[in-house]
Design an enzyme around this catalytic site. Structure first.
Site, PDB file in Angstrom:
ATOM      1  N   LYS A 189       0.942  -1.225   0.022  1.00 30.61           N
ATOM      2  CA  LYS A 189      -0.006   0.034  -0.053  1.00 30.61           C
ATOM      3  C   LYS A 189       0.915   1.166  -0.006  1.00 30.61           C
ATOM      4  CE  LYS A 189      -1.784   3.138   1.904  1.00 30.61           C
ATOM      5  NZ  LYS A 189      -1.690   4.603   1.281  1.00 30.61           N
ATOM      6  N   GLY A 242       6.764   5.105   8.100  1.00 28.26           N
ATOM      7  CA  GLY A 242       5.849   6.366   7.983  1.00 28.26           C
ATOM      8  C   GLY A 242       5.872   7.166   9.374  1.00 28.26           C
ATOM      9  N   SER A 243       5.102   8.047   9.757  1.00 29.01           N
ATOM     10  CA  SER A 243       5.187   8.742  10.668  1.00 29.01           C
ATOM     11  C   SER A 243       4.750   8.023  12.169  1.00 29.01           C
ATOM     12  CB  SER A 243       4.190   9.934  10.750  1.00 29.01           C
ATOM     13  OG  SER A 243       2.751   9.422  10.676  1.00 29.01           O
ATOM     14  N   THR A 244       5.263   8.476  13.167  1.00 27.59           N
ATOM     15  CA  THR A 244       5.119   7.872  14.482  1.00 27.59           C
ATOM     16  C   THR A 244       3.673   7.885  14.662  1.00 27.59           C
ATOM     17  OG1 THR A 244       7.164   8.439  15.291  1.00 27.59           O
ATOM     18  CG2 THR A 244       5.642   8.189  16.813  1.00 27.59           C
ATOM     19  N   GLY A 247       2.280   4.943  12.781  1.00 28.88           N
ATOM     20  CA  GLY A 247       2.802   3.975  13.294  1.00 28.88           C
ATOM     21  C   GLY A 247       1.855   3.142  14.704  1.00 28.88           C
ATOM     22  N   GLU A 265       9.113   1.495  10.833  1.00 26.84           N
ATOM     23  CA  GLU A 265      10.090   2.611  10.860  1.00 26.84           C
ATOM     24  C   GLU A 265       9.489   3.745  10.906  1.00 26.84           C
ATOM     25  OE1 GLU A 265      12.943   1.762  10.711  1.00 26.84           O
ATOM     26  OE2 GLU A 265      13.321  -0.386  10.097  1.00 26.84           O
ATOM     27  N   CYS A 300      13.594  10.752   6.814  1.00 23.01           N
ATOM     28  CA  CYS A 300      13.612  10.533   8.102  1.00 23.01           C
ATOM     29  C   CYS A 300      14.858  10.605   9.059  1.00 23.01           C
ATOM     30  CB  CYS A 300      13.183   8.903   8.460  1.00 23.01           C
ATOM     31  SG  CYS A 300      13.932   7.848   7.331  1.00 23.01           S
ATOM     32  N   GLU A 399       8.578  16.692  14.249  1.00 21.97           N
ATOM     33  CA  GLU A 399       9.494  16.071  13.131  1.00 21.97           C
ATOM     34  C   GLU A 399       8.830  17.085  12.032  1.00 21.97           C
ATOM     35  OE1 GLU A 399       8.624  12.516  11.063  1.00 21.97           O
ATOM     36  OE2 GLU A 399      10.573  12.128  10.530  1.00 21.97           O
TER      37      GLU A 399
HETATM   38  P1  NDP Z   1       2.426   8.577   7.177  1.00 19.61           P
HETATM   39  O1  NDP Z   1       2.523   8.142   8.295  1.00 19.61           O
HETATM   40  O2  NDP Z   1       1.437  10.057   6.850  1.00 19.61           O
HETATM   41  O3  NDP Z   1       1.791   7.690   6.040  1.00 19.61           O
HETATM   42  C1  NDP Z   1       2.612   6.712   5.713  1.00 19.61           C
HETATM   43  C2  NDP Z   1       1.845   5.616   5.062  1.00 19.61           C
HETATM   44  O4  NDP Z   1       0.913   5.106   5.988  1.00 19.61           O
HETATM   45  C3  NDP Z   1       1.225   6.425   3.701  1.00 19.61           C
HETATM   46  O5  NDP Z   1       1.054   5.025   2.776  1.00 19.61           O
HETATM   47  C4  NDP Z   1      -0.374   6.557   4.441  1.00 19.61           C
HETATM   48  O6  NDP Z   1      -1.144   6.423   3.340  1.00 19.61           O
HETATM   49  C5  NDP Z   1      -0.537   5.520   5.285  1.00 19.61           C
HETATM   50  N1  NDP Z   1      -1.496   5.648   6.396  1.00 19.61           N
HETATM   51  C6  NDP Z   1      -1.975   6.931   6.545  1.00 19.61           C
HETATM   52  N2  NDP Z   1      -3.070   6.585   7.710  1.00 19.61           N
HETATM   53  C7  NDP Z   1      -3.024   5.630   7.824  1.00 19.61           C
HETATM   54  C8  NDP Z   1      -3.829   4.635   8.681  1.00 19.61           C
HETATM   55  N3  NDP Z   1      -4.856   5.122   9.424  1.00 19.61           N
HETATM   56  N4  NDP Z   1      -3.929   3.175   8.609  1.00 19.61           N
HETATM   57  C9  NDP Z   1      -2.800   2.609   7.766  1.00 19.61           C
HETATM   58  N5  NDP Z   1      -1.970   3.485   6.823  1.00 19.61           N
HETATM   59  C10 NDP Z   1      -2.113   4.816   7.094  1.00 19.61           C
HETATM   60  O7  NDP Z   1       3.723   9.067   6.762  1.00 19.61           O
HETATM   61  P2  NDP Z   1       4.061  10.037   5.115  1.00 19.61           P
HETATM   62  O8  NDP Z   1       3.796   9.045   4.038  1.00 19.61           O
HETATM   63  O9  NDP Z   1       3.661  11.359   5.528  1.00 19.61           O
HETATM   64  O10 NDP Z   1       5.828   9.769   5.068  1.00 19.61           O
HETATM   65  C11 NDP Z   1       6.636  10.741   6.189  1.00 19.61           C
HETATM   66  C12 NDP Z   1       6.847  10.051   7.398  1.00 19.61           C
HETATM   67  O11 NDP Z   1       7.503   8.669   7.087  1.00 19.61           O
HETATM   68  C13 NDP Z   1       7.840  10.832   8.305  1.00 19.61           C
HETATM   69  O12 NDP Z   1       7.339  11.065   9.561  1.00 19.61           O
HETATM   70  C14 NDP Z   1       9.027  10.159   8.115  1.00 19.61           C
HETATM   71  O13 NDP Z   1      10.059  10.275   9.071  1.00 19.61           O
HETATM   72  C15 NDP Z   1       8.654   8.691   7.859  1.00 19.61           C
HETATM   73  N6  NDP Z   1       9.725   7.861   7.422  1.00 19.61           N
HETATM   74  C16 NDP Z   1      10.447   6.996   8.266  1.00 19.61           C
HETATM   75  C17 NDP Z   1      11.243   6.138   7.656  1.00 19.61           C
HETATM   76  C18 NDP Z   1      12.399   5.156   8.508  1.00 19.61           C
HETATM   77  O14 NDP Z   1      12.820   4.513   7.924  1.00 19.61           O
HETATM   78  N7  NDP Z   1      12.389   5.305   9.788  1.00 19.61           N
HETATM   79  C19 NDP Z   1      12.004   6.511   6.231  1.00 19.61           C
HETATM   80  C20 NDP Z   1      10.995   7.128   5.567  1.00 19.61           C
HETATM   81  C21 NDP Z   1       9.999   8.018   5.807  1.00 19.61           C
HETATM   82  P3  NDP Z   1      -1.735   7.905   2.660  1.00 19.61           P
HETATM   83  O15 NDP Z   1      -0.577   8.866   2.759  1.00 19.61           O
HETATM   84  O16 NDP Z   1      -1.870   7.251   1.346  1.00 19.61           O
HETATM   85  O17 NDP Z   1      -2.807   8.284   3.477  1.00 19.61           O
END
Ligand code: NDP
Length: 496
Positions: A189, A242-244, A247, A265, A300, A399
């Site tokens: 996804k 993605g974001s904390t 997560g 992550e 990140c 962040e």
């Molecule tokens: P988000 O947490 O907003 O989104 C990450 C993914 O989760 C997207 O595919 C998003 O879908 C999906 N998502 C959003 N809401 C839900 C939910 N309720 N249930 C399941 N999935 C959901 O992060 P971003 O895409 O904005 O990416 C940036 C973040 O990722 C930053 O916080 C960054 O630090 C982190 N990151 C961490 C890395 C690591 O390895 N530690 C590496 C790269 C990024 P959609 O956007 O389509 O709504």
């Protein structure tokens, strides 16, 4: 200024897939819903993406489960599986110019980054895990002479992966490559802002011989498609970058459903520490700037808290500011551009909101701080530096995920360690010093998954990547990543 001619010309050179990829076929969302794909280069719409929901996710899970149970991939002889994955890597490599262009169109990072770094790293990731397939052995336990104990690793089954937009295909490959290498069937996804390369890669995977149903993609809104995947009762593991904040939701979904394995992550607020005995101030200043301005700060591990010893702070910050001022936001499709767009208007406004808050809380703006190239229609923010930041300020704790450095002064080494660890995050950290004791002590004192000494972002597919604290748990990259996608089984055979 307008970049729209460049976008139109680039669109002619790429293949855009917008529908879900389920069971080896592109298929529209069952609801018929779509989402606009806006390029941040000039704000124009480049596609309509299928907006999957629970019904599509369920179909993808069924396809993945059927492929897993059939053994078409999970029981394929390891050497053959390796060959198919190597062919997949070759396909990506053969289409790397197209994929680089697609990724730049989709999320606005400079073409020189996607072409020279992101897509080649995807190829490297798939090859690394492909090569591991027929070189890893299971274990025999030290059992008594009348028994044999075997400790074997088995694939989990159906793995769901929810990934972000900042390194769209690379972050995805850190999940699907080890998951596929270990024989799982996978459902991706991708983030709705940048799904196009993952959809195209799935098509290339099929052309390379990955059987139908083994690699599926369900684009769409996270709160619908991502949530449905994480809540699904027949998904064995959900791996996430993605974001904390999201997560935490994912962990909850795992608990609410079938206790699926979860690996996260998440975000970071990484400290870069510059001691007064730094061996090379120019190199450190350049690294400190690029640690935040690479990919417009949408990284990140970005070293967004710049901790500088007070005795050298003014002189050092002047050097970092000189790098920042030399970095002009430009057209991401231009080969010479080193600083491109933010992923979308929302992200741009979030970053500008943090900049406003930094000023309101008393930080001193050194440079940047404003939107750039607005006449292009795209979403750009100038490289920004704040001095006089207190570690309790919002811009030091949250962040931002944009090109904003928060410079914080400190008096001595212990002061630096205290500030470095005063965060909910623990993804990365760095220290510049000539003192071996400081280097070693900092490496062991700072609670972060990656610590760099006299450099920033030294990394490789062979080394694990992940966070401490609220930056998540579980590791991507290296052979350690395989642990996330396999289950240990003990087989004890009594001999007569
Ligand atoms: P988000 O947490 O907003 O989104 C990450 C993914 O989760 C997207 O595919 C998003 O879908 C999906 N998502 C959003 N809401 C839900 C939910 N309720 N249930 C399941 N999935 C959901 O992060 P971003 O895409 O904005 O990416 C940036 C973040 O990722 C930053 O916080 C960054 O630090 C982190 N990151 C961490 C890395 C690591 O390895 N530690 C590496 C790269 C990024 P959609 O956007 O389509 O709504």
């Amino acid at each position: 200024m307008t970049f729209s001619n460049g976008v139109a010309a680039a669109l002619k050179k790429v293949t855009i897939r917008t529908e879900a990829f389920i069971g080896g076929e592109f298929t529209p969302a069952r609801s018929g819903e779509t989402l606009p794909c806006i390029t941040p280069i000039d704000g124009s719409e480049i596609a309509q993406l299928s907006a999957c929901d629970a019904a599509d996710v369920d179909a993808a899970v069924q396809a993945a489960r059927a492929s897993f149970e059939s053994g078409v991939w999970s029981k394929m002889p390891p050497r053959k599986r390796r060959q198919v994955m190597l062919a997949f890597a070759d396909k990506i490599e053969a289409h790397s110019d197209e994929l680089a262009l697609l990724e730049t169109l989709d999320m606005g990072k400079p073409i020189r980054n996607t072409r020279n770094a992101d897509i080649p790293l995807v190829v490297q990731t798939i090859r690394y895990y492909a090569e591991a397939i027929d070189k890893i052995y299971d274990e025999l336990g030290p059992s008594p002479h009348d028994a044999v104990s075997m400790i074997v690793r088995e694939p989990l089954g159906v793995v769901g992966a929810v990934t972000p937009w900042n390194f769209p295909l690379l972050m995805a490959s850190w999940k699907f490559a080890p998951a596929l290498a270990t024989g799982n069937s996978v459902i991706m996804k991708p983030a709705e802002q940048a799904s196009l390369t993952m959809l195209r890669a799935a098509e290339l995977a099929q052309e390379a011989g990955i059987p139908a149903g083994v690699l599926n993609v369900v684009p769409g809104d996270g709160a619908k498609a991502g949530k449905a995947l994480a809540l699904h009762m027949d998904v064995d593991a959900l791996v996430f970058t993605g974001s904390t904040a999201v997560g935490k939701l994912i962990m909850g979904y795992g608990a609410q459903s079938n206790l699926k394995r979860v690996a996260l992550e998440c975000g970071g607020k990484s400290p870069q520490i510059i001691m007064e005995d730094c061996p090379d101030f120019d190199a450190a200043a350049s690294a400190a700037a690029w640690a935040v301005f690479y990919d417009q700060g949408q990284v990140c591990t970005a070293g967004t808290r710049l901790l500088v010893q007070n005795s050298i702070k003014d002189e050092f910050l002047a050097k970092v500011a000189a790098v920042a001022k030399g970095l002009k936001p430009g057209d991401p499709l231009d080969e010479n551009t080193r600083f491109g767009a933010l992923v979308d208007e929302t992200q741009m406004n979030t970053v500008l909101g943090y900049i406003e808050k930094g000023g309101a809380e008393g930080a001193k703006l050194v440079c940047g701080g404003e939107r750039a190239l607005s006449e292009s229609g795209g979403f750009y923010v100038a490289p920004t530096i704040f001095d006089g930041v207190d570690n309790q300020m919002t811009i030091a704790q949250e962040e931002i995920f944009g090109p904003v450095i928060s410079a914080i002064g400190f008096d001595d080494f212990d002061d630096a360690m205290r500030i470095a660890n005063d965060t909910i995050y623990g993804l990365a950290a760095g220290i510049w010093t000539s003192n071996l004791n400081y280097a070693h002590k900092a490496s062991r004192t700072i609670r972060a998954g990656n610590v760099w000494v006299n450099c920033w972002d030294g990394s490789d597919i062979t080394t694990p990547f992940g966070g401490f604290k609220q930056s998540g748990f579980g590791r991507d990259r290296s052979l350690h990543a395989l642990d996330k996608y396999t289950e240990l089984k003990t087989i004890w055979m009594k001999l007569s």
